[in-house]
Design a protein around this motif. Structure first.
Motif, mmCIF file in Angstrom:
data_model
loop_
_atom_site.group_PDB
_atom_site.id
_atom_site.type_symbol
_atom_site.label_atom_id
_atom_site.label_comp_id
_atom_site.label_asym_id
_atom_site.label_seq_id
_atom_site.Cartn_x
_atom_site.Cartn_y
_atom_site.Cartn_z
ATOM 1 N N PRO A 1 2.926 -2.024 -5.455
ATOM 2 C CA PRO A 1 2.140 -1.382 -5.449
ATOM 3 C C PRO A 1 0.795 -2.270 -5.855
ATOM 4 N N ALA A 2 -0.247 -2.145 -4.686
ATOM 5 C CA ALA A 2 -1.271 -3.392 -5.219
ATOM 6 C C ALA A 2 -2.014 -2.097 -6.210
ATOM 7 N N PRO A 3 -2.959 -2.467 -6.745
ATOM 8 C CA PRO A 3 -3.626 -1.436 -7.864
ATOM 9 C C PRO A 3 -5.115 -1.272 -6.318
ATOM 10 N N THR B 1 -7.734 6.420 -15.412
ATOM 11 C CA THR B 1 -6.794 5.868 -14.306
ATOM 12 C C THR B 1 -6.849 5.359 -13.265
ATOM 13 N N THR B 2 -5.871 4.875 -12.489
ATOM 14 C CA THR B 2 -6.603 4.324 -10.545
ATOM 15 C C THR B 2 -5.052 4.398 -9.928
ATOM 16 N N SER B 3 -3.962 4.086 -9.944
ATOM 17 C CA SER B 3 -3.249 3.442 -9.372
ATOM 18 C C SER B 3 -1.693 4.433 -10.187
ATOM 19 N N VAL B 4 -1.658 5.813 -10.905
ATOM 20 C CA VAL B 4 -1.063 6.772 -11.670
ATOM 21 C C VAL B 4 -0.144 7.176 -10.316
ATOM 22 N N SER B 5 0.880 6.960 -9.912
ATOM 23 C CA SER B 5 1.712 7.105 -8.752
ATOM 24 C C SER B 5 2.384 8.602 -8.783
ATOM 25 N N SER B 6 2.730 8.761 -8.317
ATOM 26 C CA SER B 6 3.777 10.081 -7.853
ATOM 27 C C SER B 6 5.338 9.768 -9.020
ATOM 28 N N SER B 7 5.221 8.553 -8.750
ATOM 29 C CA SER B 7 7.057 8.465 -9.507
ATOM 30 C C SER B 7 6.842 8.401 -11.070
ATOM 31 N N ASP B 8 4.940 7.947 -11.218
ATOM 32 C CA ASP B 8 4.879 8.019 -13.255
ATOM 33 C C ASP B 8 5.235 9.692 -13.729
ATOM 34 N N VAL C 1 0.797 -1.262 -0.141
ATOM 35 C CA VAL C 1 0.592 -0.125 0.410
ATOM 36 C C VAL C 1 0.626 1.100 0.137
ATOM 37 N N ALA C 2 0.834 2.480 -0.396
ATOM 38 C CA ALA C 2 1.391 3.110 -0.820
ATOM 39 C C ALA C 2 1.417 4.471 -0.016
ATOM 40 N N THR C 3 1.981 5.285 0.795
ATOM 41 C CA THR C 3 2.076 5.828 1.703
ATOM 42 C C THR C 3 2.221 7.036 1.513
ATOM 43 N N ALA C 4 0.321 8.281 1.982
ATOM 44 C CA ALA C 4 1.088 9.597 1.555
ATOM 45 C C ALA C 4 2.930 10.048 1.429
ATOM 46 N N GLY C 5 3.244 10.801 0.780
ATOM 47 C CA GLY C 5 4.808 11.478 0.776
ATOM 48 C C GLY C 5 5.737 10.719 1.534
ATOM 49 N N ALA C 6 5.474 9.251 1.091
ATOM 50 C CA ALA C 6 6.973 8.386 1.022
ATOM 51 C C ALA C 6 6.607 7.574 -0.075
ATOM 52 N N GLU C 7 8.202 7.165 -1.006
ATOM 53 C CA GLU C 7 8.346 7.119 -1.618
ATOM 54 C C GLU C 7 7.786 5.835 -2.448
#
Length: 242
Positions: A171-173, A187-194, A160-166
């Motif tokens: 990561p879970a969908p 889109t759903t898990s387009v994360s900060s790294s994306d 599970v992604a945590t806010a403010g963390a890498e």
């Protein structure tokens, strides 16, 4: 045009292209979930995109876990050629009211198993569910997934992604429900790294183009200077004696 300049320009363009390709690959490598019509309190189609991150093995099985704290009263699984689909129902720890229905048991996992070749190396496929009703007052739903390869290895997409963390490695969908999801932005898990990867890719291309432009300027200036100088072979004042 000098050969050295051509080679230099080609190297810059190639490097910029590799940066962009790498960024796109990093952004699309995870198992993700999206929806064209997800709205709190409604029914939705969930689409799980599964890439095979291997050069020599195929994806042969996908197990998607559904949230037990927010169970669905209805779960319909996509029937796909070359795949067998199974739904597992479990008794819930406590009754849960979903709309006008109180659930004491619910479908908790959906499994697709390849009966043919599966998803080939470096390719991807999509698996869909029709579910409802989606919970209200919930920002997001996570769908941990197990991806099995033809060599028997299993990748668990459950962190599970945590806010403010890498972003975690696996990561879970995750489907966001804070606002209605439209087809143009499903889109759903387009994360900060994306986003970071895309910005880095664009920055690499910009740097390459600037380098190409500055590499060209001195040669243009030198050419202009040569053109403005008088021809040394012509005697000074040769025209005045005529």
């Amino acid at each position: 045009m000098p050969k050295r300049f051509v080679l230099r320009a080609g190297a810059i363009v190639a490097a910029s292209a590799l940066v962009l390709i790498g960024a796109a690959g990093a952004a699309s490598a995870h198992v993700t979930v999206s929806s064209p019509d997800a709205k709190p309190g409604g029914y939705a189609k969930l689409v799980f995109r599964v890439p095979t991150e291997s050069d020599n093995t195929s994806t042969t099985k996908l197990v998607v876990s559904l949230p037990k704290d927010h169970p669905f009263a209805h779960v319909g699984a996509q029937v796909k050629d070359g795949w067998k689909v199974e739904k597992k129902e479990e008794k819930l720890a406590a009754p849960v009211k979903v709309g006008d229905v109180t659930l004491t048991k619910a479908i908790t996992t959906v499994t697709w198993t390849a009966v043919a070749g599966g998803i080939p190396p470096n390719d991807f496929d999509e698996f869909s569910l029709s579910v409802g009703k989606l919970p209200e007052g919930v920002d997001a739903l996570s769908f941990p997934a197990d991806q099995t390869y033809s060599d028997g290895s299993v990748v668990k997409w459950e962190e599970v992604a945590t806010a403010g963390a890498e972003e975690p490695e696996h990561p879970a969908p995750t489907l966001k429900l804070a606002a209605a999801v439209t087809p143009a932005a499903a889109t759903t898990s387009v994360s900060s790294s994306d986003s970071v990867a895309r910005w880095l890719g664009g920055g690499g291309l910009l740097v390459g183009l600037l380098g190409l432009a500055f590499g060209l300027r001195p040669r243009k200036a030198a050419a202009a200077q040569v053109a403005s100088e008088p021809d040394a072979s012509e005697p000074v004042g040769s025209g005045s004696g005529k």
